[in-house]
Design a protein around this motif. Structure first.
Motif, PDB file in Angstrom:
ATOM      1  N   ASN A   1       0.831  -1.203   0.000  1.00 14.22           N
ATOM      2  CA  ASN A   1       0.000   0.000   0.000  1.00 14.22           C
ATOM      3  C   ASN A   1       0.865   1.252   0.000  1.00 14.22           C
ATOM      4  O   ASN A   1       1.926   1.290   0.634  1.00 14.22           O
ATOM      5  CB  ASN A   1      -0.910   0.019   1.233  1.00 14.22           C
ATOM      6  CG  ASN A   1      -1.978  -1.035   1.180  1.00 14.22           C
ATOM      7  OD1 ASN A   1      -2.323  -1.536   0.117  1.00 14.22           O
ATOM      8  ND2 ASN A   1      -2.530  -1.397   2.328  1.00 14.22           N
ATOM      9  N   ASN A   2       0.413   2.267  -0.709  1.00 15.81           N
ATOM     10  CA  ASN A   2       1.090   3.557  -0.786  1.00 15.81           C
ATOM     11  C   ASN A   2       0.071   4.663  -0.594  1.00 15.81           C
ATOM     12  O   ASN A   2      -1.129   4.455  -0.773  1.00 15.81           O
ATOM     13  CB  ASN A   2       1.788   3.724  -2.140  1.00 15.81           C
ATOM     14  CG  ASN A   2       2.971   2.806  -2.274  1.00 15.81           C
ATOM     15  OD1 ASN A   2       4.062   3.139  -1.841  1.00 15.81           O
ATOM     16  ND2 ASN A   2       2.765   1.629  -2.838  1.00 15.81           N
TER      17      ASN A   2
ATOM     18  N   SER B   1      -2.462  -0.003  -9.746  1.00 16.86           N
ATOM     19  CA  SER B   1      -1.137  -0.218  -9.183  1.00 16.86           C
ATOM     20  C   SER B   1      -0.055  -0.066 -10.232  1.00 16.86           C
ATOM     21  O   SER B   1      -0.313  -0.112 -11.434  1.00 16.86           O
ATOM     22  CB  SER B   1      -1.036  -1.643  -8.619  1.00 16.86           C
ATOM     23  OG  SER B   1      -2.108  -1.965  -7.805  1.00 16.86           O
TER      24      SER B   1
ATOM     25  N   VAL C   1       0.582  -0.537  -4.849  1.00 16.78           N
ATOM     26  CA  VAL C   1      -0.794  -0.038  -4.923  1.00 16.78           C
ATOM     27  C   VAL C   1      -0.790   1.478  -4.750  1.00 16.78           C
ATOM     28  O   VAL C   1      -0.090   2.017  -3.903  1.00 16.78           O
ATOM     29  CB  VAL C   1      -1.672  -0.730  -3.856  1.00 16.78           C
ATOM     30  CG1 VAL C   1      -3.123  -0.296  -3.984  1.00 16.78           C
ATOM     31  CG2 VAL C   1      -1.555  -2.248  -3.968  1.00 16.78           C
TER      32      VAL C   1
ATOM     33  N   SER D   1      -2.853   3.427  -3.492  1.00 14.02           N
ATOM     34  CA  SER D   1      -3.650   3.909  -2.361  1.00 14.02           C
ATOM     35  C   SER D   1      -3.516   2.912  -1.217  1.00 14.02           C
ATOM     36  O   SER D   1      -2.798   1.929  -1.322  1.00 14.02           O
ATOM     37  CB  SER D   1      -5.125   4.026  -2.770  1.00 14.02           C
ATOM     38  OG  SER D   1      -5.631   2.736  -3.093  1.00 14.02           O
ATOM     39  N   HIS D   2      -4.223   3.180  -0.153  1.00 13.66           N
ATOM     40  CA  HIS D   2      -4.290   2.223   0.946  1.00 13.66           C
ATOM     41  C   HIS D   2      -5.480   1.322   0.674  1.00 13.66           C
ATOM     42  O   HIS D   2      -6.627   1.758   0.730  1.00 13.66           O
ATOM     43  CB  HIS D   2      -4.429   2.944   2.288  1.00 13.66           C
ATOM     44  CG  HIS D   2      -3.165   3.594   2.701  1.00 13.66           C
ATOM     45  ND1 HIS D   2      -2.115   2.907   3.250  1.00 13.66           N
ATOM     46  CD2 HIS D   2      -2.753   4.881   2.605  1.00 13.66           C
ATOM     47  CE1 HIS D   2      -1.118   3.724   3.488  1.00 13.66           C
ATOM     48  NE2 HIS D   2      -1.485   4.931   3.100  1.00 13.66           N
ATOM     49  N   TYR D   3      -5.191   0.083   0.329  1.00 12.24           N
ATOM     50  CA  TYR D   3      -6.248  -0.886   0.033  1.00 12.24           C
ATOM     51  C   TYR D   3      -6.325  -1.857   1.202  1.00 12.24           C
ATOM     52  O   TYR D   3      -5.990  -1.516   2.328  1.00 12.24           O
ATOM     53  CB  TYR D   3      -5.965  -1.576  -1.325  1.00 12.24           C
ATOM     54  CG  TYR D   3      -7.109  -2.429  -1.823  1.00 12.24           C
ATOM     55  CD1 TYR D   3      -8.386  -1.900  -1.982  1.00 12.24           C
ATOM     56  CD2 TYR D   3      -6.917  -3.764  -2.135  1.00 12.24           C
ATOM     57  CE1 TYR D   3      -9.443  -2.676  -2.436  1.00 12.24           C
ATOM     58  CE2 TYR D   3      -7.967  -4.555  -2.592  1.00 12.24           C
ATOM     59  CZ  TYR D   3      -9.220  -4.003  -2.732  1.00 12.24           C
ATOM     60  OH  TYR D   3     -10.262  -4.780  -3.184  1.00 12.24           O
TER      61      TYR D   3
ATOM     62  N   GLY E   1      -0.577  -4.033   3.214  1.00 10.94           N
ATOM     63  CA  GLY E   1      -0.826  -4.409   1.831  1.00 10.94           C
ATOM     64  C   GLY E   1      -1.404  -5.803   1.767  1.00 10.94           C
ATOM     65  O   GLY E   1      -2.111  -6.222   2.684  1.00 10.94           O
TER      66      GLY E   1
END
Length: 115
Positions: free
Chosen positions: A13-14, A41, A51, A53-55, A60
């Motif tokens: 996650n990013n 992604s 990714v 967003s924060h999924y 992650g």
């Protein structure tokens, strides 16, 4: 039946698309991988999904591939693991393509996918 599984990728996650791109570029440089843009992604080779967003998952997700997803879901259910039905994706012919297990494991969501 015991299904076999293999690690397909690690999803990280990013905060946003720029952060995901920077991480992808770094991983590609580090491990001599080719970058590829996905729908949500940036991919560094086949190993890392950065990714945008924060999924699902605090950190992650981990993608696990198997040759017979329907059988794998049945096996995992028999072992007491649940699934997040809202995450199920299907092939055009109606077969299950991938689905996330319910919950987190070590801060990661896990999804199983058809190989």
């Amino acid at each position: 039946m015991k299904n076999s599984f293999e690690l397909a990728h690690v999803g990280i996650n990013n905060g946003d698309a720029d952060e995901a791109q920077r991480l992808c570029d770094l991983l590609c440089l580090m491990f001599n991988l080719d970058a590829r843009a996905g729908k949500k992604s940036e991919f560094a080779g086949t190993f890392f999904e950065c990714v945008r967003s924060h999924y699902l998952g605090t950190h992650g997700h981990i993608g696990m591939a198997t040759a017979d997803l329907a059988s794998a879901v049945e096996e995992l259910s028999g072992k007491g693991f649940g699934f997040d039905d809202a995450t199920a994706a299907f092939f055009d012919d109606g077969r299950l393509q991938n689905i996330y297990l319910a919950g987190e494991f070590g801060g990661f969501a896990i999804h199983v996918m058809q190989k």
